[in-house]
Design a protein around this motif. Structure first.
Motif, PDB file in Angstrom:
ATOM      1  N   GLY A 192       1.061  -0.994   0.347  1.00 15.80           N
ATOM      2  CA  GLY A 192       0.487  -0.525   0.142  1.00 15.80           C
ATOM      3  C   GLY A 192       1.049   1.094   0.085  1.00 15.80           C
ATOM      4  O   GLY A 192       1.080   2.421  -0.969  1.00 15.80           O
ATOM      5  N   VAL A 193       2.234   1.559   1.065  1.00 15.47           N
ATOM      6  CA  VAL A 193       3.011   2.845   1.062  1.00 15.47           C
ATOM      7  C   VAL A 193       4.024   2.109   1.804  1.00 15.47           C
ATOM      8  O   VAL A 193       4.678   1.026   2.693  1.00 15.47           O
ATOM      9  CB  VAL A 193       1.949   3.697   2.296  1.00 15.47           C
ATOM     10  CG1 VAL A 193       3.095   4.536   2.600  1.00 15.47           C
ATOM     11  CG2 VAL A 193       1.235   4.301   1.940  1.00 15.47           C
ATOM     12  N   LEU A 194       4.884   2.153   0.576  1.00 15.59           N
ATOM     13  CA  LEU A 194       5.885   2.183   0.610  1.00 15.59           C
ATOM     14  C   LEU A 194       7.488   3.421   1.057  1.00 15.59           C
ATOM     15  O   LEU A 194       7.077   3.911   0.503  1.00 15.59           O
ATOM     16  CB  LEU A 194       7.002   1.452  -0.788  1.00 15.59           C
ATOM     17  CG  LEU A 194       8.781   1.395  -0.163  1.00 15.59           C
ATOM     18  CD1 LEU A 194       8.895   0.043   0.611  1.00 15.59           C
ATOM     19  CD2 LEU A 194       8.996   0.184  -1.698  1.00 15.59           C
ATOM     20  N   ALA A 213       1.850  -6.222   2.030  1.00 15.30           N
ATOM     21  CA  ALA A 213       2.334  -5.039   2.949  1.00 15.30           C
ATOM     22  C   ALA A 213       1.719  -4.403   2.714  1.00 15.30           C
ATOM     23  O   ALA A 213       1.142  -3.091   1.744  1.00 15.30           O
ATOM     24  CB  ALA A 213       3.570  -4.821   3.328  1.00 15.30           C
ATOM     25  N   GLY A 214       0.469  -3.716   3.834  1.00 11.86           N
ATOM     26  CA  GLY A 214       0.210  -1.561   3.421  1.00 11.86           C
ATOM     27  C   GLY A 214       1.176  -1.287   4.441  1.00 11.86           C
ATOM     28  O   GLY A 214       0.776  -0.620   3.167  1.00 11.86           O
ATOM     29  N   ILE A 215       1.827  -1.016   4.607  1.00  6.44           N
ATOM     30  CA  ILE A 215       2.994  -0.226   5.158  1.00  6.44           C
ATOM     31  C   ILE A 215       3.858  -0.889   5.195  1.00  6.44           C
ATOM     32  O   ILE A 215       4.167  -1.719   6.014  1.00  6.44           O
ATOM     33  CB  ILE A 215       2.998   0.545   5.849  1.00  6.44           C
ATOM     34  CG1 ILE A 215       1.339   1.039   6.145  1.00  6.44           C
ATOM     35  CG2 ILE A 215       3.811   1.927   5.917  1.00  6.44           C
ATOM     36  CD1 ILE A 215       1.209   3.123   6.871  1.00  6.44           C
ATOM     37  N   ALA A 216       5.010  -0.644   4.157  1.00  2.64           N
ATOM     38  CA  ALA A 216       6.963  -0.885   4.733  1.00  2.64           C
ATOM     39  C   ALA A 216       7.507   0.000   4.359  1.00  2.64           C
ATOM     40  O   ALA A 216       7.520   1.187   3.629  1.00  2.64           O
ATOM     41  CB  ALA A 216       6.672  -1.949   3.369  1.00  2.64           C
ATOM     42  N   GLY A 248      -6.475  -6.649   6.353  1.00  4.37           N
ATOM     43  CA  GLY A 248      -6.416  -7.435   5.097  1.00  4.37           C
ATOM     44  C   GLY A 248      -5.491  -7.485   4.163  1.00  4.37           C
ATOM     45  O   GLY A 248      -5.496  -8.151   3.205  1.00  4.37           O
ATOM     46  N   ASN A 249      -4.265  -7.417   4.689  1.00  2.00           N
ATOM     47  CA  ASN A 249      -2.870  -7.337   3.779  1.00  2.00           C
ATOM     48  C   ASN A 249      -1.809  -8.391   4.040  1.00  2.00           C
ATOM     49  O   ASN A 249      -2.773  -9.112   5.487  1.00  2.00           O
ATOM     50  CB  ASN A 249      -2.191  -6.287   4.292  1.00  2.00           C
ATOM     51  CG  ASN A 249      -2.610  -4.914   3.599  1.00  2.00           C
ATOM     52  OD1 ASN A 249      -3.014  -4.562   2.817  1.00  2.00           O
ATOM     53  ND2 ASN A 249      -2.892  -4.685   4.776  1.00  2.00           N
ATOM     54  N   GLN A 250      -1.457  -9.629   3.868  1.00  2.00           N
ATOM     55  CA  GLN A 250      -0.459 -10.117   4.299  1.00  2.00           C
ATOM     56  C   GLN A 250       0.392 -10.117   5.719  1.00  2.00           C
ATOM     57  O   GLN A 250       0.100 -10.294   6.256  1.00  2.00           O
ATOM     58  CB  GLN A 250       0.893 -10.597   3.294  1.00  2.00           C
ATOM     59  CG  GLN A 250       0.340 -11.360   1.918  1.00  2.00           C
ATOM     60  CD  GLN A 250      -0.318 -12.527   2.596  1.00  2.00           C
ATOM     61  OE1 GLN A 250       0.251 -13.765   3.252  1.00  2.00           O
ATOM     62  NE2 GLN A 250      -1.786 -12.899   1.792  1.00  2.00           N
ATOM     63  N   GLU A 251       1.051  -8.479   5.193  1.00  2.00           N
ATOM     64  CA  GLU A 251       1.493  -8.172   7.146  1.00  2.00           C
ATOM     65  C   GLU A 251       0.758  -6.333   6.874  1.00  2.00           C
ATOM     66  O   GLU A 251       0.827  -6.084   5.391  1.00  2.00           O
ATOM     67  CB  GLU A 251       2.906  -7.907   6.450  1.00  2.00           C
ATOM     68  CG  GLU A 251       3.177  -8.773   6.623  1.00  2.00           C
ATOM     69  CD  GLU A 251       4.889  -9.238   6.537  1.00  2.00           C
ATOM     70  OE1 GLU A 251       5.094  -7.843   7.522  1.00  2.00           O
ATOM     71  OE2 GLU A 251       6.278 -10.161   6.742  1.00  2.00           O
ATOM     72  N   GLY A 252       0.705  -6.311   7.682  1.00  2.00           N
ATOM     73  CA  GLY A 252      -0.479  -4.941   7.926  1.00  2.00           C
ATOM     74  C   GLY A 252       1.272  -3.964   7.706  1.00  2.00           C
ATOM     75  O   GLY A 252       1.012  -2.700   6.551  1.00  2.00           O
TER      76      GLY A 252
END
Length: 851
Positions: free
Chosen positions: A524-526, A546-549, A566-570
């Motif tokens: 979502g956000v990197l 990931a939602g945010i990385a 709902g992401n693999q990793e939040g």
């Protein structure tokens, strides 16, 4: 007051009073077309007369400071030949209608009737120093005729609802130097007409427009007064605007001559507006119409050199495709401040195949409700290129595509530009903002571009708000020291890789209140190699990984009620330090809520509303040190609330609530020197805290550990840890269990109650110390030592346990040191108390009072 700049396909042209240029006959019609330019100018003028007296136009004055019009020969073109709807759609501002002084009813009135209420202004274009047969006369020789002409012009101004009087042939026919006082006669005529018009204006007659006075001037600069009696500064005292006839063909000149003439006249106009009259055919000896590109260049040159618009000589003498189906031509002939409105052709959705350059401060927009597409003619170039000269420009309402190897819109070194309500798709990069600031991008659909939807490159203080960015490889790309940008209120979804990338030292950006950063293929956000960014209040869900990385970055803040689900990793933090994660809801991610891995120290995870219902782990620390996790709600995760894997020196403290997980807190694989304090760990299905293969001074203190399904605290193959000051109650099997774990210290008034066993030490656990604890009200035993060795048990209170302590199959265990034993609630003697399960093992110094 609102002024509409002209656009046209065929444009009337005025040959106004040249020494050798008269009106030419033509019957070409104005085609119904699709484009318009508008300008908005609400300024009035303050000027100084030759005697130093200031005057100011009244508020009735429309202040015609930017005219885009053309001259209409009533003897050639009737009102029926003009398509009013087309003219309005094109944004025409003014018509200069040839008016016969002795027949205004027949020559002028039909045009006034035609254009009444349309917003197009009509000027009466009348001759001054020509008699009623069309021959020049000298005013000093025929004052009676001069008076008749003044009376006729005043009659027209009085009795017709015109917007202006345009004086033609207000000059001598090239021999003014032979007539002493010629300049005074010209100025005096202008002054008289001006005063008569002002007297009419001052009456403020309801429904009657404010009348402005203009005059057509020869373009011969410093010798103009000598030959024609036209002194620019002197005449400007009595004119609202000047109209020099810059007819290059009649002077055998090129376009650059237009610029030189305009420079001179503008400099000598006493700051009055100057509107260039331009010839649209080769010359009075060659009526070949000028090509579109040449005509556009002439107009653009005049404007660049100070012209307040233009007036073309004349209607019907422009090629039928002028300015053609070209948005670029319209931009070229517009002036800073203009609004260029693009219309459909014949009311149908219209595609313009061109690469457009916006190099001035204009509003470029499609007509309201109309379907206009700009498709790049050359896919290797931007469909729209906005340059540094386009300060405060706007692009609005288009579909922009076709730059498959370039940018839909390229903004380069620009300040204060608006990109709004467009659909930008099918380009390599939809919108590329480079070296620019204060750009507002709002209400656009930016989708299905080959690589990036929106790219900010070395750009700062821009706003990306309320857009739909989807179907690109990367949704939003913020790179190369792009700082202090605000990304808010957008839907950024279904991009192949990441929704938002912040890279390469791009600092202090704000990602806030985006309604959806979702369904992006990977992230979502990197944020990578960038610091000081804030991500707050976003809905980040259902991204592929990931939602945010955060990757190799520092000092970012993820806060303010982000919902990450709902992401693999939040949230994934890799090789990153000093980031703050607080106030978020991180729930329902398939694997992990938050992972902190690969040497990520000194991050703070605090005050998150919920890290819950994640498929495997709530928070995962691996190979990372000195992180702080405090005051979070970590519950109902599929396996572990917090997992620490080879993680050292971290602090789990400050009222974390770990509940409803399989394991509350799990330390594994040499996770050493961690501090776990002041938390609530309860209701986990298996273990509250589980240390496995983790040694060297982990501290578990001041924590409530209760109601867990099997064990409150389990140490397995875990050595040299400290457990003190905790409250452990109602854990189903044991409050604390040590399994093959050595040299641990269980002390400091732990209260261990209401489990089957308070403390359970098994499987060759060696050298542990158990002291200063309260072991009470457990359902079977307070303490069980089973194959434990060298365990020291002293200064504990054993209260109301059915079996206070059991020791079996072990050696070297002791229930006292020196003169200090334990308190046993059922033992009221100071005689040695035997320990159940092991003949010969006693508490040699029991206390008869609790510690």
């Amino acid at each position: 007051m609102i002024f509409f700049l002209l656009t046209f396909l065929s444009i009337s042209i005025c040959c106004t009073g040249m020494a050798y240029a008269e009106t030419q006959n033509s019957t070409s019609e104005l085609n119904t077309d699709q484009t318009s330019i508008q300008t908005y100018d609400q300024e009035f003028y303050t000027n100084t007369t030759s005697d130093g007296v200031n005057y100011q136009l009244t508020e009735q004055s429309p202040g015609f400071s930017n005219i885009h019009g053309y001259f209409v020969n009533c003897g050639v073109t009737s009102p029926d030949n003009l398509n009013t709807t087309s003219l309005i759609n094109q944004g025409i501002t003014d018509l200069f209608v040839l008016t016969y002084r002795d027949d205004p009813e027949g020559s002028l009135e039909p045009f006034l009737d035609k254009f009444a209420g349309t917003g197009i202004r009509v000027h009466a274009w009348v001759s001054a120093f020509k008699d009623f047969d069309g021959n020049f006369f000298y005013p000093e020789d025929n004052p009676e005729l001069l008076d008749q002409i003044i009376t006729a012009i005043t009659f027209i101004a009085t009795n017709y609802n015109i917007d202006g009087i345009n004086l033609d042939y207000i000059r001598y026919p090239g021999n003014a130097y032979l007539h002493p006082g010629a300049v005074d006669y010209v100025n005096s005529f202008c002054e008289t007409i001006y005063n008569n018009i002002q007297a009419i204006n001052n009456q403020q007659i309801p429904g009657k427009p404010y009348i402005q006075l203009s005059a057509d001037l020869m373009p011969e600069c410093s010798v103009n007064a000598y030959y024609y009696g036209q002194d620019y500064p002197g005449m400007s005292n009595y004119l609202d605007f000047l109209v020099p006839m810059v007819y290059k063909g009649n002077y055998h000149q090129d376009t650059s001559w237009i610029g030189r003439v305009m420079d001179y006249i503008v400099a000598h106009s006493n700051d009055k507006p100057v509107v260039a009259a331009l010839q649209t055919y080769r010359s009075d000896w060659d009526y070949t119409r000028l090509p579109v590109d040449e005509m556009v260049l002439d107009i653009e040159t005049a404007i660049d050199h100070g012209s307040c618009g233009y007036a073309l000589f004349r209607y019907g003498m422009v090629t039928s495709d002028f300015p053609g189906n070209s948005i670029q031509n319209l931009i070229d002939i517009s002036a800073p401040g203009d609004t260029v409105v693009i219309h459909e052709i014949n009311g149908n959705p219209t595609i313009y195949n061109e690469n457009i350059m916006v190099d001035k401060s204009i509003i470029l927009k499609s007509a309201d409700g109309e379907d206009i597409t700009i498709t790049a003619l050359n896919p290797d170039l931007p469909a729209i290129n906005i340059t540094s000269d386009a300060l405060r420009c706007t692009v609005q309402g288009f579909t922009i595509n076709g730059s498959s190897n370039s940018f839909g819109i390229h903004i380069n070194t620009v300040i204060n530009c608006n990109i709004t309500d467009n659909t930008i798709s099918g380009n390599l990069i939809g919108l590329y903002i480079q070296n620019s600031n204060n750009i507002i991008v709002s209400l656009n659909n930016i989708n299905n571009n080959g690589w990036v939807g929106v790219c900010l490159d070395n750009s700062y203080s821009n706003i990306i708000n309320s857009n739909n960015i989807s179907g690109n490889v990367e949704g939003l790309y913020i790179v190369n020291t792009s700082t202090e940008n605000t990304i808010s209120g957008n839907q950024i979804h279904d991009n192949f890789n990441a929704g938002i990338n912040i890279l390469n030292n791009s600092t202090n950006n704000i990602i806030s209140d985006n309604t959806s950063i979702s369904y992006n293929g990977v992230i979502g956000v990197l944020i990578r190699d960038s610091s000081g960014n804030i991500v707050s209040g976003n809905n980040i869900q259902d991204n592929g990984w990931a939602g945010i990385a955060l990757d190799n970055t520092a000092g970012n803040t993820i806060n303010g009620s982000n919902i990450i689900t709902g992401n693999q990793e939040g949230l994934n933090i890799t090789s990153s330090t000093g980031n703050t994660i607080n106030g978020n809801t991180i729930t329902g991610n398939d694997n992990i809520g938050i992972s902190i891995i690969n040497n990520s120290p000194e991050n703070i995870i605090s005050s998150n509303n919920a890290i819950s219902n994640n498929g495997i782990i709530g928070i995962y620390l691996r190979d990372s040190a000195s992180n702080t996790i405090s005051n979070n709600i970590i519950q109902l995760n599929g396996w572990v609330g917090i997992c620490m894997d080879h993680a050292t020196g971290n602090s789990i403290n400050g009222s974390n609530n770990l509940s409803g997980n399989l394991e509350g807190l799990y330390l594994v694989n040499n996770s050493d020197r961690n501090t776990i304090t002041a938390n609530t760990i309860m209701g986990n299905l298996d273990t509250g805290i589980y240390l496995e293969n983790s040694t060297l001074n982990n501290i578990i203190s001041n924590t409530t550990i209760s109601g867990n399904g099997v064990i409150g605290i389990l140490l397995r193959n875990a050595d040299s840890n400290t457990i003190n000051g905790n409250f452990l109650a109602s854990n189903n099997f044991a409050g604390i269990a040590l399994d093959n774990s050595d040299s641990n210290l269980i002390n400091g008034l732990n209260i261990i109650s209401s489990s089957q066993m308070g403390i359970y030490v098994v499987n060759d656990s060696d050298g542990n110390t158990i002291n200063y604890n309260n072991l009470q009200n457990n359902t079977w035993a307070g303490l069980v030592l089973d194959t434990a060795t060298n365990t020291t048990v002293y200064l504990n209170n054993f209260t109301n346990n059915p079996m206070q302590a059991i020791a079996q199959n072990g050696t070297g265990n002791a229930f006292y040191v020196v003169n200090s034993g334990n308190y046993w609630s059922e033992w009221s003697s100071t005689d040695p108390r035997p320990i159940d399960g092991n003949e010969g093992l006693y508490d040699e110094h029991p206390s008869i009072t609790p510690f």
